[in-house]
Motif scaffolding. Structure first.
Motif, short mmCIF file in Angstrom:
data_model
loop_
_atom_site.label_atom_id
_atom_site.label_comp_id
_atom_site.label_asym_id
_atom_site.label_seq_id
_atom_site.Cartn_x
_atom_site.Cartn_y
_atom_site.Cartn_z
N GLU A 168 -8.71 -2.71 -2.42
CA GLU A 168 -9.54 -2.33 -1.19
C GLU A 168 -10.96 -1.71 -1.23
O GLU A 168 -11.44 -1.32 -0.17
N ARG A 224 -2.43 1.27 4.41
CA ARG A 224 -4.09 0.60 4.43
C ARG A 224 -4.59 1.30 5.46
O ARG A 224 -5.76 1.71 5.48
N HIS A 235 0.98 -1.23 0.03
CA HIS A 235 0.00 -0.17 0.03
C HIS A 235 0.82 1.26 -0.25
O HIS A 235 0.64 2.30 -0.61
N CYS A 257 -7.97 3.67 5.44
CA CYS A 257 -9.16 3.51 6.17
C CYS A 257 -9.38 4.67 7.15
O CYS A 257 -10.88 4.89 7.25
#
Length: 189
Positions: A33, A77, A11, A81
């Motif tokens: 994702e 990641r 990522h 998020c």
């Protein structure tokens, strides 16, 4: 038969590639994702269409803010998020400004007349002489609840604007509106 070990999905490298303007990197991040991040958004906003909007906005933000990603502060990641999570929370907060009211109640409020000229703490109810059927129910509300309901539904103010007008805490304004509308519904039933 030799098998090569699977390369972990990077990522961080893809976010750095996004920062350099490589659209294919964003595409790879999205393909990898989107399902997970859609789940994050959906758990917060609890509406599929709203979650899709949050996800779209999040990927635009990921693209635009990729240069601000710092791998020393966390994993890519997790950073992605957090963008989705913050977007979803913002969506929930903005939808919370809209207080549900029955159509009949709203029609009566809209027929009440023009909004007040002054935005001070004076009793907004006194400036509206004709509220039709709501007059009795509105008069039963205390001044704070009555003003909040009128500012929200007649003047179209947001919760923050009402808090500023009344020099009151935002949480109190939200509670006054919620309780005021509940009292009006009960009174008119």
């Amino acid at each position: 038969m030799s098998s090569q070990p699977l390369q972990p999905f990077d990522h961080n490298a893809l976010l750095q590639a996004c920062a350099q303007g490589q659209r294919s990197a964003l595409q790879q991040l999205y393909e990898r994702e989107c399902r997970f991040l859609m789940g994050v958004a959906l758990r917060i906003v609890r509406d599929n269409a709203a979650a899709e909007d949050v996800l779209q906005d999040a990927f635009v933000n990921i693209w635009n803010k990729a240069a601000s990603f710092d791998p020393l502060r966390g994993e890519g990641r997790g950073w992605m998020c957090s963008i989705v999570r913050h977007g979803a929370l913002d969506a929930v907060r903005s939808s919370a400004r809209t207080v549900s009211v029955e159509e009949e109640t709203m029609d009566a409020l809209l027929e009440a007349g023009d909004p007040p000229e002054s935005a001070d703490m004076l009793d907004a109810f006194e400036r509206r002489s004709t509220l039709g059927r709501l007059d009795d129910c509105m008069s039963r509300l205390d001044v704070a609840k009555r003003n909040c309901v009128l500012f929200a539904y007649i003047d179209g103010c947001t919760h923050a604007e009402i808090a500023e007008r009344l020099n009151a805490p935002l949480g109190s304004v939200k509670a006054w509106i919620r309780r005021g509308v509940a009292s009006l519904k009960e009174c008119m039933a």
